[in-house]
Every structure is written in C-alpha cells, then in structure tokens.
Write a protein that holds these residues in place. Structure first.
Motif, PDB file in Angstrom:
ATOM      1  N   CYS A   1      35.400  21.781 -17.480  1.00  0.00           N
ATOM      2  CA  CYS A   1      35.074  23.189 -17.720  1.00  0.00           C
ATOM      3  C   CYS A   1      35.557  24.010 -16.528  1.00  0.00           C
ATOM      4  O   CYS A   1      35.272  23.654 -15.374  1.00  0.00           O
ATOM      5  CB  CYS A   1      33.570  23.385 -17.895  1.00  0.00           C
TER       6      CYS A   1
ATOM      7  N   GLY B   1      33.869  27.345 -19.707  1.00  0.00           N
ATOM      8  CA  GLY B   1      35.201  27.914 -19.891  1.00  0.00           C
ATOM      9  C   GLY B   1      36.191  26.809 -20.249  1.00  0.00           C
ATOM     10  O   GLY B   1      36.137  25.706 -19.703  1.00  0.00           O
TER      11      GLY B   1
ATOM     12  N   VAL C   1      32.733  34.535 -16.626  1.00  0.00           N
ATOM     13  CA  VAL C   1      32.424  33.359 -17.451  1.00  0.00           C
ATOM     14  C   VAL C   1      31.322  32.570 -16.736  1.00  0.00           C
ATOM     15  O   VAL C   1      31.477  32.161 -15.582  1.00  0.00           O
ATOM     16  CB  VAL C   1      33.663  32.477 -17.699  1.00  0.00           C
TER      17      VAL C   1
ATOM     18  N   THR D   1      44.614  27.689 -15.254  1.00  0.00           N
ATOM     19  CA  THR D   1      43.406  26.859 -15.400  1.00  0.00           C
ATOM     20  C   THR D   1      43.754  25.513 -16.055  1.00  0.00           C
ATOM     21  O   THR D   1      43.119  24.500 -15.788  1.00  0.00           O
ATOM     22  CB  THR D   1      42.313  27.593 -16.204  1.00  0.00           C
TER      23      THR D   1
ATOM     24  N   SER E   1      35.488  27.974 -15.300  1.00  0.00           N
ATOM     25  CA  SER E   1      34.831  29.235 -15.656  1.00  0.00           C
ATOM     26  C   SER E   1      35.119  30.293 -14.593  1.00  0.00           C
ATOM     27  O   SER E   1      34.686  30.167 -13.448  1.00  0.00           O
ATOM     28  CB  SER E   1      33.328  29.002 -15.809  1.00  0.00           C
TER      29      SER E   1
ATOM     30  N   VAL F   1      29.874  34.187 -21.510  1.00  0.00           N
ATOM     31  CA  VAL F   1      30.199  35.267 -20.570  1.00  0.00           C
ATOM     32  C   VAL F   1      29.031  36.242 -20.436  1.00  0.00           C
ATOM     33  O   VAL F   1      28.222  36.391 -21.344  1.00  0.00           O
ATOM     34  CB  VAL F   1      31.470  36.051 -21.013  1.00  0.00           C
TER      35      VAL F   1
ATOM     36  N   THR G   1      32.903  29.307 -24.566  1.00  0.00           N
ATOM     37  CA  THR G   1      32.921  30.159 -23.370  1.00  0.00           C
ATOM     38  C   THR G   1      31.747  31.134 -23.345  1.00  0.00           C
ATOM     39  O   THR G   1      31.646  32.007 -24.196  1.00  0.00           O
ATOM     40  CB  THR G   1      34.248  30.964 -23.323  1.00  0.00           C
TER      41      THR G   1
END
Ligand code: MF3
Ligand code: CO
Ligand code: CO
Length: 286
Positions: A112, A122, A118, A81, A114, A265, A263
């Motif tokens: 971000c 993220g 998520v 990521t 994710s 979730v 984050t």
C-alpha cells in the motif's frame, strides 16, 4: 495390594521436570499459561503465540524492516508509486516470502502506497511523487507462513511545514501507544493515549481503520482502536502479537473510499500520516 501414592508437589519444592528451579517458578506456571491461552482463544478469539511462532514472526519483521529501509533510500521526486511496488514485490520474493497484500480481498498490488490526503490502502500505479509530498508505505511479508506488518510515512524531497507537523504527530502517536504496552494494560489504554495526544495537537484520529492481532494471519483479533477510554477492551498478556497503526489527519477525521474500493482519502483534503509496528507483549512490556 499396593496403595497408590499421590504426591502433592509443593510450590517451593524442586520442579519434577528436573530443571532445578522451584516448581512455582517452572512447570506450575506452564499450567497457568495454557489456561490463559485457552481463555483468550475461547473468549476473545486471540491467538497467544508460542515461542516458535514468535521466532517466525520476528524473522518476517526483520525482512520487513530491510524492505522499508530500501524503500526509504529510493524515495525522491519523480519516482512512480509503481516503482515502490516493484521494489517491495521483488525483495519479498527474493527472500522466499509472499507479499500479503497481493490478492488480499482483491487488492491488486504487493504494497500500500498512500500519498498526502490518502489515509491508507493507496494502490501503487502511475502517480508520480513530487517534492513536498508525504508518502506512507505499508509492507506485509509472509515468511514461512508468518506475517509481520509495518509502515512508515516518508518525506519526498523537502518537506512542507504542514507535512513536517502531521508526520511528527503521527510518529509520536504511535510512540505514545507503544509506551502503554505491558501486561495488565488494556487495548483501550492504547487507544486513549493516542487519541488524547493527537487531539491535543489539534489533529484528528481516523476511526474506520484499526490495529489488529497479526502473525498467523494478516488480521487477527483483537482490534486495536486508536481512540477510546482507559480500561476498555482486552487486558494485554505476554505472547500477544498485534499492530498499532494510528492514522492521524491534519484536519477532520471524516473520510471516503474512492471508486477503486480501496483508496481511503480525507473528505477535507487535509494531509494524513500513519506509522505502524508489529509488537509482542512480554513479561515486562514489549
Ligand atoms: N497493511 C494494512 C494493515 O495495516 C492492510 C492492507 S490490506 C491490503 O492492516 F489489501 F490493502 F493490502
Ligand atoms: Co496492519
Ligand atoms: Co499494514
């Protein structure tokens, strides 16, 4: 002495500005526009954008879409990521723009990212994408002082059935919201259309994060809820610029925020997908 002559301009007489148009089709409206602008500023703290500002936001949006297109091409199993962050950061800087997320309320990265459960926000890092993951990439460049904000959820490798389902429902949710946008509709009409659709598919709509006015600042008024009742909220008027960005969960809507304080979730571990666009309200729609 001379008497001051007061000339009343008829609605149908030629506009004194010399445009050749009728007064009612020209400067008479300008007066009205100014008062709507003032009313929205005073009553709702909403900035109705002027043509010059709209041009600036549009340019930021064009840059944004070129970044998202590059991101889409690079996504594959094995990618970190962090690599998405590097690409977004470098493309943004190269274009003479600034990545709005970097340092925003202490967010540590330029984009971000994710993944799966998520929901949003993220933080890019050492996580490695694997086949079957879904990943949302949310990009916000500031170009010449103007912000545009959009995101897409991508498949990594071959999608799972659950992945296909939630991504398609999230994409359609945004579409249903966008279809509502026109002068006279309200922000609540948008939320209602999204909630009605997503819940009928057996999915849930996240409440804690909402769309927002955007352009001069990252997050402006109004808030665009992705749930609600028809007629609630603020009536849309031309010149408003805001995002719609529904976050849709395959399971329940409940969420928690991790230790990193960003984050978000799903509590039940179910997949969550999101699509976001920045829209301008025009005379005829968007
Ligand atoms: N781009 C997000 C939004 O759609 C906001 C991210 S804030 C950040 O509103 F700090 F996490 F970047
Ligand atoms: Co946004
Ligand atoms: Co965003």
């Amino acid at each position: 002495m001379m008497r001051k002559k007061i000339v009343k301009i008829g609605r149908n007489s030629p506009c004194p500005c010399g445009s050749g148009k009728k007064y009612k089709r020209c400067c008479r409206n300008r007066k009205k526009e100014i008062s709507i602008k003032e009313e929205y500023k005073n009553r709702h703290d909403i900035i109705i954008k002027a043509p010059r500002q709209i041009e600036g936001i549009r340019k930021a949006g064009i840059l944004l879409m070129s970044i998202l297109a590059k991101v889409e091409k690079m996504i594959k199993p094995g990618l970190k990521t962090e690599d998405i962050n590097t690409l977004v950061h470098e493309m943004t800087i190269k274009a003479g723009a600034i990545p709005a997320p970097l340092g925003y309320r202490e967010f540590p990265k330029s984009v971000c990212v994710s993944v799966n459960d998520v929901i949003c926000h993220g933080i890019p890092g050492e996580r490695v994408l694997k086949g079957g993951d879904i990943v949302n990439v949310d990009v916000t460049p500031i170009l010449d002082g103007y912000y545009a904000d959009a995101s897409k959820t991508f498949f990594v490798g071959t999608p799972t059935d659950a992945g296909k389902k939630i991504v398609s429902i999230a994409a359609e949710s945004l579409k249903r919201g966008i279809e509502i946008v026109a002068p006279g509709a309200t922000t609540g009409d948008i939320g209602h259309a999204i909630q009605d659709y997503a819940e009928k598919q057996g999915c849930s709509v996240v409440r804690e994060f909402v769309g927002h006015g955007v352009g001069i600042d990252f997050h402006e008024q109004p808030q665009i809820l992705h749930f609600g009742k028809p007629g609630e909220g603020v009536p849309l008027v031309p010149g408003m610029v805001f995002t719609i960005e529904p976050m849709i969960n395959l399971g329940k809507r409940d969420l928690h925020v991790l230790e990193d304080r960003w984050t978000a979730v799903t509590n039940d571990g179910s997949l969550s997908a999101q699509f976001e666009q920045t829209l301008l309200v025009t005379e005829t729609g968007w």
